[in-house]
Design an enzyme around this catalytic site. Structure first.
Site, PDB file in Angstrom:
ATOM      1  N   LYS A   1       0.832  -1.202   0.000  1.00 31.43           N
ATOM      2  CA  LYS A   1       0.000   0.000   0.000  1.00 31.43           C
ATOM      3  C   LYS A   1       0.867   1.253   0.000  1.00 31.43           C
ATOM      4  O   LYS A   1       0.664   2.174  -0.805  1.00 31.43           O
ATOM      5  CB  LYS A   1      -0.932   0.002   1.222  1.00 31.43           C
TER       6      LYS A   1
ATOM      7  N   GLU B   1       6.155 -37.842  12.718  1.00 35.12           N
ATOM      8  CA  GLU B   1       6.145 -37.088  11.460  1.00 35.12           C
ATOM      9  C   GLU B   1       5.683 -37.958  10.295  1.00 35.12           C
ATOM     10  O   GLU B   1       4.929 -37.509   9.436  1.00 35.12           O
ATOM     11  CB  GLU B   1       7.535 -36.504  11.170  1.00 35.12           C
TER      12      GLU B   1
HETATM   13  P1  ADP Z   1       2.064  -2.004   3.284  1.00 28.63           P
HETATM   14  O1  ADP Z   1       2.162  -0.531   3.308  1.00 28.63           O
HETATM   15  O2  ADP Z   1       0.919  -2.524   2.458  1.00 28.63           O
HETATM   16  O3  ADP Z   1       2.083  -2.646   4.624  1.00 28.63           O
HETATM   17  P2  ADP Z   1       4.572  -1.745   1.976  1.00 28.63           P
HETATM   18  O4  ADP Z   1       4.170  -0.954   0.804  1.00 28.63           O
HETATM   19  O5  ADP Z   1       5.221  -1.017   3.074  1.00 28.63           O
HETATM   20  O6  ADP Z   1       3.351  -2.580   2.531  1.00 28.63           O
HETATM   21  O7  ADP Z   1       5.487  -2.939   1.464  1.00 28.63           O
HETATM   22  C1  ADP Z   1       6.717  -3.211   2.048  1.00 28.63           C
HETATM   23  C2  ADP Z   1       7.710  -3.626   1.007  1.00 28.63           C
HETATM   24  O8  ADP Z   1       7.351  -4.873   0.416  1.00 28.63           O
HETATM   25  C3  ADP Z   1       7.778  -2.660  -0.136  1.00 28.63           C
HETATM   26  O9  ADP Z   1       8.680  -1.644   0.125  1.00 28.63           O
HETATM   27  C4  ADP Z   1       8.234  -3.538  -1.280  1.00 28.63           C
HETATM   28  O10 ADP Z   1       9.626  -3.714  -1.223  1.00 28.63           O
HETATM   29  C5  ADP Z   1       7.597  -4.856  -0.981  1.00 28.63           C
HETATM   30  N1  ADP Z   1       6.314  -5.023  -1.666  1.00 28.63           N
HETATM   31  C6  ADP Z   1       5.121  -5.159  -1.076  1.00 28.63           C
HETATM   32  N2  ADP Z   1       4.142  -5.326  -1.972  1.00 28.63           N
HETATM   33  C7  ADP Z   1       4.722  -5.292  -3.181  1.00 28.63           C
HETATM   34  C8  ADP Z   1       4.233  -5.400  -4.523  1.00 28.63           C
HETATM   35  N3  ADP Z   1       2.926  -5.599  -4.788  1.00 28.63           N
HETATM   36  N4  ADP Z   1       5.115  -5.304  -5.528  1.00 28.63           N
HETATM   37  C9  ADP Z   1       6.416  -5.134  -5.269  1.00 28.63           C
HETATM   38  N5  ADP Z   1       6.938  -5.018  -4.048  1.00 28.63           N
HETATM   39  C10 ADP Z   1       6.121  -5.107  -2.992  1.00 28.63           C
HETATM   40 ZN    ZN Z   2       2.847 -33.185  14.860  1.00 27.21          ZN
END
Ligand code: ADP
Ligand code: ZN
Ligand code: MG
Length: 627
Positions: free
Chosen positions: A216, A435
């Site tokens: 996001k 397991e």
């Molecule tokens: P949120 O704000 O939804 O919690 P972030 O935008 O902070 O998530 O995501 C954290 C990191 O994960 C980003 O900086 C990026 O590196 C990676 N990431 C998350 N979602 C995506 C996506 N859809 N495409 C590429 N990278 C992503």
């Molecule tokens: Zn178990």
């Protein structure tokens, strides 16, 4: 993009403040210093003064209220010494002076007396105010180099374009619908006229909703990067901080600044920190500060009129259900964009983005990795690639191999390998049968994920051994049979212990917990019990009036009979699954022995070898008809 400080640091006000303090100090010095350091006049006792008068040594006297100054006769036309004394109540003094022919007059009242009085009233409070504000601003300015009087300045960070590390839509993958929605927002920002010309209203607020780590925040930055406009970013929790009453002021400041810089984007991350429903806070007495901040936000969002410069408010939250309804109504955050966990092809694309940044070996199959990682969000995948690269580096390899990715997935799913946790022979044997029990029941059940690996190398916080089941496809729905199969698989470990050792160890507690939870969900949430019918006995935790189910019983109010019926059903489901697991293992007893002996030697069985063995398992239907 790069982060810059607040574009208008209140420098001028800071300087004004300092000047103000200096001026105060200067005035004070002027008033008091002359008395301390001015030409000193010897003060003498009153009686001494009278003696001098009587002796005819005095030429002139100036009578003041607080001080009498007099001049002695000098030698040869030289003016004599000036002395002073403190007056006492002496009505005869004028007569005496006249008798001796001394020239005397009353001292005129000091011309600036009213001014002095005024200053003495005004300056000390001003100094206190100055000091007070100095400390306040030190507290409020932790986020940046903001000076005195900047208490209410919003703490928004401003991202400005710079081409090297600008985030664009190319950096975001796997969330195509959200991207399409936001591309439209970029259009609004680039050419608002096209939309306003037809009379369309440009959306003011767009709310990005989705689980943590789905991108996001990244998306919001990409919008700014694509549109090429200023991007004010602030986290909801930063509004409500430190001093009561500042949250609302910060919101006001933020919008003021944004309007000046329009077109631009205001991004409020973690909106739920201020936007929580005002109704839910009531139980413990609401949070006034948060409410005021929220109210200010609502006011500001209603504030920009038609024709106003384009300011679009983006916000992100992973708890949309907790937001105040007022935030979501048209004219505010009326657009909601779902940023969900990526599906198979989305994960594949995200892996491609991050795998492009590391050196990949020729054997790496990103699609296979994507298949094995359902439920991983973008952040998890980014982390996964990094873990794999770290593993390769640690083993001094030039490139990242598929094996590194496999190990990285296991690390994420099952925790770190703990070779140091040494099991004794008997424990090892129990773990092995346990397991293998999971694996055999899992293989016999249709619909559950394929068993990919059995290991008796301890991993993670608690697992002594583990059976790794990796899904072969994304699943969004599960039917009752599959759930029952999963419960049986969970009980497979314990069933094996019962059959082989005829005793029970503590090792199955986590399995039992999960099996029971699942059975309870089937009855109370999914309506899968014939006895209890399609009723939801579990309250939706979000609608629970404490928000998270906190201290309240999450179960709907039920009669004693119903409560008992639920308990009976849960027990029935678990017990049936237990019997099923026992049956499967009994009819595959030879196989159980064989695999267990093998794993005691090799510690791990996986891949084709494992599949070949598991293909010999008699399926559950055959077992059931056989029993
Ligand atoms: P949120 O704000 O939804 O919690 P972030 O935008 O902070 O998530 O995501 C954290 C990191 O994960 C980003 O900086 C990026 O590196 C990676 N990431 C998350 N979602 C995506 C996506 N859809 N495409 C590429 N990278 C992503
Ligand atoms: Zn178990
Ligand atoms: Mg975020």
């Amino acid at each position: 993009m790069s982060v810059k400080d607040n574009p208008q640091p209140p420098r001028s006000r800071q300087i004004a403040n300092i000047l103000f303090l200096l001026a105060g100090a200067f005035l004070l010095a002027n008033l008091f210093l002359p008395q301390l350091f001015g030409p000193s006049i010897t003060r003498v006792p009153y009686s001494f003064f009278i003696d001098q008068v009587e002796n005819g040594n005095v030429v002139a006297v100036s009578l003041g209220q607080d001080e009498i100054r007099y001049q002695l006769k000098g030698d040869d036309n030289q003016p004599g010494q000036v002395l002073s004394t403190t007056p006492i109540f002496d009505l005869e003094l004028p007569q005496r002076l006249e008798d001796k022919g001394v020239e005397f007059a009353a001292t005129p009242p000091p011309q600036n007396r009213w001014f002095t009085t005024l200053l003495s009233w005004v300056i000390p409070p001003l100094i206190f105010i100055g000091i007070w504000q100095f400390f306040l601003s030190r507290g409020a300015g932790r986020g940046g180099p903001q000076g005195a009087l900047s208490l209410s300045k919003s703490k928004a960070k401003v991202y400005v374009q710079d081409d090297e590390n600008k985030v664009t839509f190319n950096d975001v993958a796997g969330v195509e619908e959200a991207k399409t929605e936001l591309e439209e927002i970029v259009e609004f920002l680039k050419s608002p006229d096209r939309f306003t010309a037809i009379g369309a209203r440009i959306p003011k607020g767009v709310l990005l909703v989705g689980p943590p780590g789905t991108g996001k925040t990244l998306m919001a930055k990409a919008v700014a990067g694509e549109a090429g406009v200023l991007f004010f970013s602030i986290s909801g929790s930063e509004f409500v901080e430190l001093f009561v009453g500042t949250g609302a002021a910060r919101v006001r400041d933020l919008f003021d600044q944004a309007k000046k810089k329009a077109p631009c984007i205001i991004f409020i991350d973690e909106l739920d920190a201020i936007g929580k429903s005002r109704a839910t806070g009531g139980f413990y007495g609401g949070n006034d500060e948060r409410e005021q901040t929220l109210n200010q936000l609502l006011t500001e969002m209603d504030g920009f009129a038609v024709g106003d410069a384009t300011v679009i408010v983006l916000a992100a939250t992973n708890r949309p259900e907790s937001l105040d309804a007022a935030l979501l109504r048209p004219g505010r955050f009326d657009r909601q964009v779902l940023v969900d966990r990526p599906d198979l092809s989305g994960r594949w694309k995200i892996l491609e983005i991050y795998a492009g940044k590391v050196k990949l070996g020729s054997d790496v199959d990103l699609k296979a990795i994507a298949t094995q990682t359902p439920g991983f969000a973008g952040a998890d995948l980014a982390n996964l690639v990094n873990e794999a690269a770290l593993l390769a580096a640690r083993n001094k390899r030039e490139t990242v191999s598929q094996a590194d990715f496999k190990e990285a997935i296991e690390r994420v799913v099952a925790g770190l390998e703990k070779k140091s946790r040494v099991l004794n022979e008997k424990e090892k044997k129990i773990v092995a049968y346990h397991e293998v029990g999971h694996a055999l029941v899992g293989a016999a059940m249709s619909g559950t994920a394929g068993v990919a690996k059995i290991s008796i190398v301890p991993r993670g916080m608690a697992a002594l051994g583990y059976t790794l089941q990796l899904p072969t496809e994304d699943r969004f729905l599960k039917d009752e049979g599959e759930l029952r199969g999963e419960i049986a698989t969970l009980l497979g470990g314990r069933a094996a212990e019962e059959i082989v050792f005829n005793s029970i160890t503590t090792g199955a507690s986590n399995d039992l917990q999960r099996a029971t939870d699942m059975a309870e969900q089937m009855v109370t949430t999914f309506g899968m019990s014939k006895v209890l019918g399609p009723l939801a006995y579990q309250k939706d935790s979000q609608n629970n009036f404490l928000g998270n189910g906190g201290m309240m019983n999450p179960r709907r109010m039920v009669s004693d009979e119903t409560a008992k019926a639920i308990d009976d059903e849960v027990k029935e489901i678990v017990e049936t699954a237990h019997q099923k697991a026992l049956n499967i293992l009994k009819s595959n007893h030879d196989l159980l022995e064989k695999i267990a002996q093998q794993i005691l030697e090799t510690e791990v069985i996986e891949g084709e070898e494992l599949q070949n063995i598991l293909n010999q398992v008699q399926s559950v239907d055959k077992v059931l008809t056989a029993v």
